[in-house]
Motif scaffolding. Structure first.
Motif, PDB file in Angstrom:
ATOM      1  N   MET A   1     -10.980  -4.549   2.320  1.00 31.27           N
ATOM      2  CA  MET A   1     -11.673  -5.655   1.672  1.00 31.27           C
ATOM      3  C   MET A   1     -13.140  -5.309   1.493  1.00 31.27           C
ATOM      4  N   ARG A 199      -5.744  -7.260  -9.901  1.00 27.78           N
ATOM      5  CA  ARG A 199      -5.157  -7.495  -8.581  1.00 27.78           C
ATOM      6  C   ARG A 199      -5.779  -6.595  -7.518  1.00 27.78           C
ATOM      7  N   ILE A 200      -6.269  -5.407  -7.926  1.00 25.25           N
ATOM      8  CA  ILE A 200      -7.034  -4.601  -6.977  1.00 25.25           C
ATOM      9  C   ILE A 200      -8.309  -5.347  -6.605  1.00 25.25           C
ATOM     10  N   CYS A 202      -8.523  -8.536  -6.464  1.00 33.49           N
ATOM     11  CA  CYS A 202      -8.096  -9.581  -5.524  1.00 33.49           C
ATOM     12  C   CYS A 202      -8.037  -9.027  -4.104  1.00 33.49           C
ATOM     13  N   LEU A 203      -7.565  -7.795  -3.959  1.00 36.85           N
ATOM     14  CA  LEU A 203      -7.507  -7.166  -2.646  1.00 36.85           C
ATOM     15  C   LEU A 203      -8.919  -6.992  -2.080  1.00 36.85           C
ATOM     16  N   TYR A 209      -3.471 -13.557  -1.144  1.00 34.34           N
ATOM     17  CA  TYR A 209      -2.926 -12.805  -0.025  1.00 34.34           C
ATOM     18  C   TYR A 209      -1.492 -13.231   0.297  1.00 34.34           C
ATOM     19  N   PRO A 334       0.632  -7.013   1.818  1.00 37.27           N
ATOM     20  CA  PRO A 334      -0.391  -6.708   0.803  1.00 37.27           C
ATOM     21  C   PRO A 334       0.075  -7.176  -0.571  1.00 37.27           C
ATOM     22  N   GLN A 336      -1.390  -8.359  -3.035  1.00 38.42           N
ATOM     23  CA  GLN A 336      -2.201  -7.913  -4.167  1.00 38.42           C
ATOM     24  C   GLN A 336      -1.719  -6.549  -4.671  1.00 38.42           C
ATOM     25  N   LEU A 337      -1.374  -5.660  -3.728  1.00 37.38           N
ATOM     26  CA  LEU A 337      -0.893  -4.345  -4.130  1.00 37.38           C
ATOM     27  C   LEU A 337       0.503  -4.433  -4.745  1.00 37.38           C
TER      28      LEU A 337
END
Length: 431
Positions: A1, A199-200, A202-203, A209, A334, A336-337
């Motif tokens: 993060m 989305r990366i 978002c991570l 989450y 994960p 987001q991934l």
């Protein structure tokens, strides 16, 4: 993060260094380079037409918005950077596809401006409406407006972006008199690539989450996402009681008793005698009116490191000892991934399918068929959205179902049209 990558200072040793003028100068250099690059391919009139609206909007924001709302410098957020990179990648792919079909790249660049701006507005409006009470509304209107506009820190809903972008797309198609379905097919893969980058972001931001998990690839998030800011996953777990080993179930009925729907074996909560199905009516002798009140008291006790006594509807009391707040959250999926990988795979499918389409609109129909299915499944892993409308499903799952219905209707309509009647047939095969 990594919510904030770095910060561009507007002052040096507390002395203003031309304020927003420095950023304006950097933007001017970037704009000139971009104009020259586009002009070499299309000519200056086309370059100005494609880029001037964006240049003017950003310049106005740097002059009037930045100095007022960012006196301590401009933070460059990981989320915003990924959205920007995703937009650039998606636009490049769409321009490449359009040029293969004989469509001027300036049309896609002009369309990108309309879709990007309307998409961001739609995404943020969707988020503001969905999370108005929980995350947007502040003590005063100035703070509320500032929070509502802070979209670079996260808080852009994909379906809101889609709706907003489609409005911008429709207006631009009408304005330019272009074949909407054919152009839509060209940009579908680029849109999904943009989503993969987003989305990366978002991570990096800690939003979107997943739920707790013990899988080998589960990840944790730090306690703080910024100065005096609790990261979203950590805050959610602190609120729901996850660090004690139980979970409070949210309810659409704000006055319903808080229900414990899960107790982890061997946890502090299990040792205290709590069990799944218990209804919490008091915390530390404070009567509760619903889940929100229980969550607030659990959150405060946890962060302050205080013991806590829960009274359940059967009049039993359960004493939970004070625990030291850990530096990181409990492991979570994960999500987001997962979303990044899914979006990238869907982009590849759409890009590969494009030359084999036999009707304009087929690629678009495929996108609005596959993505809602993927998103519906992803929502079962995510825990950041509550069920709405009494459906037991999140708002994104409800929208996914509606979009699937629309996709079915679109397929029926498309398949009734004669095959091979394409606006830009040169890039299609098998027609």
């Amino acid at each position: 993060m990594c919510s904030e990558l770095f910060r561009i200072p507007l002052k040096w040793d507390n002395v203003p260094i031309f304020g927003a003028g420095v950023l304006l100068l950097l933007w001017a250099v970037f704009s000139v380079l971009g104009l020259k690059s586009t002009a070499r391919a299309m000519g200056w009139p086309a370059a100005l037409k494609a880029h001037l609206p964006t240049i003017v909007i950003v310049s106005a924001a740097l002059v009037f918005f930045v100095p007022k709302y960012f006196p301590d410098g401009v933070p460059i957020r990981g989320y915003g950077m990924m959205v920007l990179l995703g937009s650039i990648a998606g636009i490049w792919m769409s321009v490449h596809r359009a040029q293969q079909a004989g469509v001027a790249g300036e049309e896609i660049l002009g369309l990108a401006v309309w879709m990007f701006i309307s998409g961001v507005i739609g995404a943020r409006l969707f988020y503001v409406v969905e999370y108005w009470d929980d995350r947007i509304r502040q003590a005063d209107w100035i703070s509320t407006i500032k929070t509502a506009l802070s979209f670079t820190e996260g808080g852009l809903v994909v379906y809101g972006a889609f709706i907003g972008a489609m409005i911008g797309f429709t207006l631009y198609m009408r304005r330019r008199g272009l074949p909407a379905l054919a152009i839509s097919d060209m940009i579908c893969a680029g849109m999904l690539v943009g989503l993969a980058f987003g989305r990366i972001g978002c991570l990096l931001n800690g939003c979107c989450y997943g739920g707790e998990s013990n899988v080998a690839w589960a990840i944790t998030f730090p306690r703080e996402s910024g100065p005096e800011m609790i990261s979203p996953p950590y805050g959610d777990q602190a609120t729901s009681g996850a660090f004690y080993g139980f979970h409070l179930r949210s309810s659409s009925d704000e006055m319903a008793p808080a229900i414990i729907d899960r107790v982890n074996e061997g946890s502090v909560a299990a040792t205290a005698g709590l069990k799944a199905g218990d209804r919490v009516i008091k915390i530390d002798e404070k009567l509760l009116a619903g889940v929100a009140g229980a969550e607030m008291l659990v959150y405060e006790a946890f962060l302050q490191g205080k013991p806590m006594v829960l009274t359940t509807s059967d009049k039993a009391t359960h004493e939970l000892p004070a625990i030291e707040p850990p530096p990181r959250s409990r492991p979570v999926h994960p999500a987001q991934l997962y979303s990044t990988i899914t979006a990238a795979l869907l982009a590849w499918v759409l890009w590969s399918f494009y030359p084999f389409r036999r009707r304009d609109g087929a690629v678009t129909a495929l996108m609005i068929t596959l993505y809602p299915i993927a998103r519906f499944c992803e929502e079962s892993i995510r825990v950041d959205e509550s069920a709405v409308f009494g459906t037991g499903m999140s708002i994104s799952q409800n929208v996914s179902i509606l979009l699937l219905v629309a996709a079915g209707a679109m397929w029926v309509w498309l398949l009734r049209k004669p095959a091979g009647n394409l606006a830009f047939p040169d890039t299609a095969v098998g027609s």
